[in-house]
Design an enzyme around this catalytic site. Structure first.
Site, mmCIF file in Angstrom:
data_model
loop_
_atom_site.group_PDB
_atom_site.id
_atom_site.type_symbol
_atom_site.label_atom_id
_atom_site.label_comp_id
_atom_site.label_asym_id
_atom_site.label_seq_id
_atom_site.Cartn_x
_atom_site.Cartn_y
_atom_site.Cartn_z
ATOM 1 C CE LYS A 1 -3.595 -0.243 -0.391
ATOM 2 N NZ LYS A 1 -4.687 -0.655 -1.321
ATOM 3 C CB SER B 1 -3.771 -10.756 1.642
ATOM 4 O OG SER B 1 -2.592 -9.995 1.712
HETATM 5 C C1 LIG Z 1 -2.524 -7.177 3.337
HETATM 6 C C2 LIG Z 1 -3.205 -6.719 2.093
HETATM 7 N N1 LIG Z 1 -3.329 -7.573 1.092
HETATM 8 C C3 LIG Z 1 -3.956 -7.223 -0.048
HETATM 9 C C4 LIG Z 1 -4.515 -5.992 -0.229
HETATM 10 C C5 LIG Z 1 -5.260 -5.712 -1.494
HETATM 11 O O1 LIG Z 1 -4.658 -4.784 -2.364
HETATM 12 P P1 LIG Z 1 -5.523 -3.776 -3.209
HETATM 13 O O2 LIG Z 1 -6.159 -2.817 -2.252
HETATM 14 O O3 LIG Z 1 -4.558 -3.095 -4.116
HETATM 15 O O4 LIG Z 1 -6.565 -4.559 -3.947
HETATM 16 C C6 LIG Z 1 -4.412 -5.067 0.791
HETATM 17 C C7 LIG Z 1 -5.023 -3.752 0.650
HETATM 18 O O5 LIG Z 1 -5.333 -3.059 1.562
HETATM 19 C C8 LIG Z 1 -3.741 -5.433 1.983
HETATM 20 O O6 LIG Z 1 -3.634 -4.572 3.007
#
Ligand SMILES: Cc1ncc(COP(=O)(O)O)c(C=O)c1O
Length: 313
Positions: A51, A269
Site C-alpha cells: 500500500k 493475503s
Molecule cells: C494485506 C493486504 N493484502 C492485499 C490488499 C489488497 O490490495 P488492493 O487494495 O490493491 O486490492 C491489501 C489492501 O489493503 C492489503 O492490506
C-alpha cells in the site's frame, strides 16, 4: 538483497517500489513442476506493504493539483496497511493524518500508525471496512474544507501507482515473459493497475482475481465483493479474465508453507495469492510463468509490546 542497497536517499518515500521478485520453488513443486512461480516482495517497501505505492501516488497527485494543501489533514478509511503508508508519508512530508478504522483491526496496525503521530477514529467492528468507509464519508461531509479525502476505493491514482510501478517492474524483471498474474482484491488497485500494464504488453497474459469465498473471512486486506461496497476503480472488463474464490484455511496453509518451506514470513493475503498462483500453475501446466504479490509480512499481525511502552509481562 535489497535493490536499494547502494542507493542514497533523503526520504523513505524514495524507497517505495522496485521490490524484488522471489522464485517459489517449493510451491512450483506443489503445482506439479515444470512451471515458474514468482512473487513480488511488497513487504520490502519502507512502510512494510504494497500500500505504500498507492498512498504515495494519491498524496503526490493531490499535492500536484492542489486537492491537498497546507492546513488540510488527510483522512481516509483503511484496514491498516494503507494507514501505515499514509502515516509514514505524512510524517515525512509533515501532513497531518486522520484514519478511520474498524475497532477490531490488529493492535499492531493501530500502534504503528499512532507511532507516526496519526490520529485514529474507530468505527464499529460489526460493520467491518464498509462501516469505516461510511463514517469517513460522514466526517468529510460535515467539514469538507478541513480534510483531503483520497478515497482509495475510487481514486485513479491508486491503480496508477501499480500501472506505473508494479506492472512495469514485473515485465522488466522477467523480460516480459509472463503467462499469468494472480492477486487478491481489496481496493482492487493492485490488480487493476498491474493488470492493465501487463495486458498492454501482452493481451494473452491471464489476469486472475483472488476473492475470499465468504463475507466472514480471515484474509485481512481482501474483500468479498458480492457482499461489499464495490470500489469504483474496479473496472474488470478487458483486464481481469476471471475471479477465483479462496477459502481462509487454504490461504492460511499457504502462508505457512511459505514461512516454513521458503523462509518467507508473510501475511494471510499473501497466502491467498500464493495458493491461487499454485492452483493456476497446476491448471496451466508446464511452461507457465505465474506472477503473484506478497502484500505484507506476517509479523505485522503480531501484537507488539515495546511499542506500547508496556514492559510488564
Ligand atoms: C494485506 C493486504 N493484502 C492485499 C490488499 C489488497 O490490495 P488492493 O487494495 O490493491 O486490492 C491489501 C489492501 O489493503 C492489503 O492490506
Amino acid at each position: 538483497m535489497s535493490l536499494h542497497s547502494n542507493a542514497r536517499v533523503s526520504s523513505p518515500i524514495e524507497l517505495i517500489g522496485n521490490t524484488p521478485l522471489i522464485r517459489l520453488r517449493s510451491v512450483e513443486e506443489r503445482a506439479g513442476g515444470g512451471v515458474q512461480i514468482w512473487a513480488k516482495c511488497e513487504f520490502e517497501n519502507p512502510g512494510g506493504s504494497v500500500k505504500d505505492r498507492a498512498a504515495r501516488q494519491m498524496i503526490l497527485d493531490a499535492l500536484d493539483d492542489g486537492r491537498l494543501s497546507p492546513g488540510k489533514a488527510l483522512i481516509d478509511s483503511t484496514s491498516g496497511n494503507t494507514g501505515v503508508a499514509y502515516s509514514m508519508i505524512g510524517a515525512a512530508l509533515h501532513i497531518p493524518i486522520t484514519l478511520v478504522m474498524p475497532a477490531n483491526v490488529s493492535a499492531a496496525r493501530k500502534n504503528i500508525t499512532q507511532a507516526y503521530g496519526t490520529k485514529i477514529i474507530y468505527s464499529s467492528e460489526l460493520e467491518g471496512s464498509d462501516g469505516a468507509i461510511v463514517l469517513v464519508r460522514e466526517l468529510v461531509a460535515e467539514d469538507p474544507d478541513r480534510y483531503f479525502f483520497p478515497d482509495q476505493y475510487s481514486n485513479p491514482s491508486n491503480p496508477k501507482a501499480h500501472y506505473l510501478g508494479t506492472g512495469g517492474e514485473i515485465l522488466e524483471a522477467l523480460d516480459g515473459a509472463v503467462t499469468h498474474f494472480v492477486t487478491g482484491i481489496g481496493t482492487t488497485g493492485t490488480i487493476m493497475g498491474t493488470g492493465r500494464r501487463l495486458k498492454e504488453h501482452d493481451p494473452g497474459i491471464e489476469v486472475v482475481a483472488i476473492e475470499p469465498d465468504d463475507s466472514l473471512h480471515g484474509l485481512e486486506g481482501l474483500k468479498h465483493l458480492a457482499t461489499s461496497i464495490v470500489p469504483t476503480i474496479w473496472q474488470p472488463e478487458g483486464i481481469v479474465d476471471r475471479r477465483m474464490s479462496m477459502g481462509t484455511d487454504e490461504a492460511w496453509d499457504a502462508a505457512e508453507w511459505l514461512t516454513r518451506d521458503e523462509g518467507v514470513f508473510v501475511g494471510h493475503s499473501a497466502g491467498a495469492n500464493v495458493a491461487g498462483a499454485c492452483r493456476v500453475a497446476r491448471e496451466a501446466g508446464p511452461g507457465a510463468v505465474v506472477v503473484t504479490i506478497l502484500p505484507d509480512r506476517g509479523d505485522r499481525y503480531f501484537k507488539p509490546m515495546k511499542w506500547e511502552r508496556n514492559y510488564v509481562w
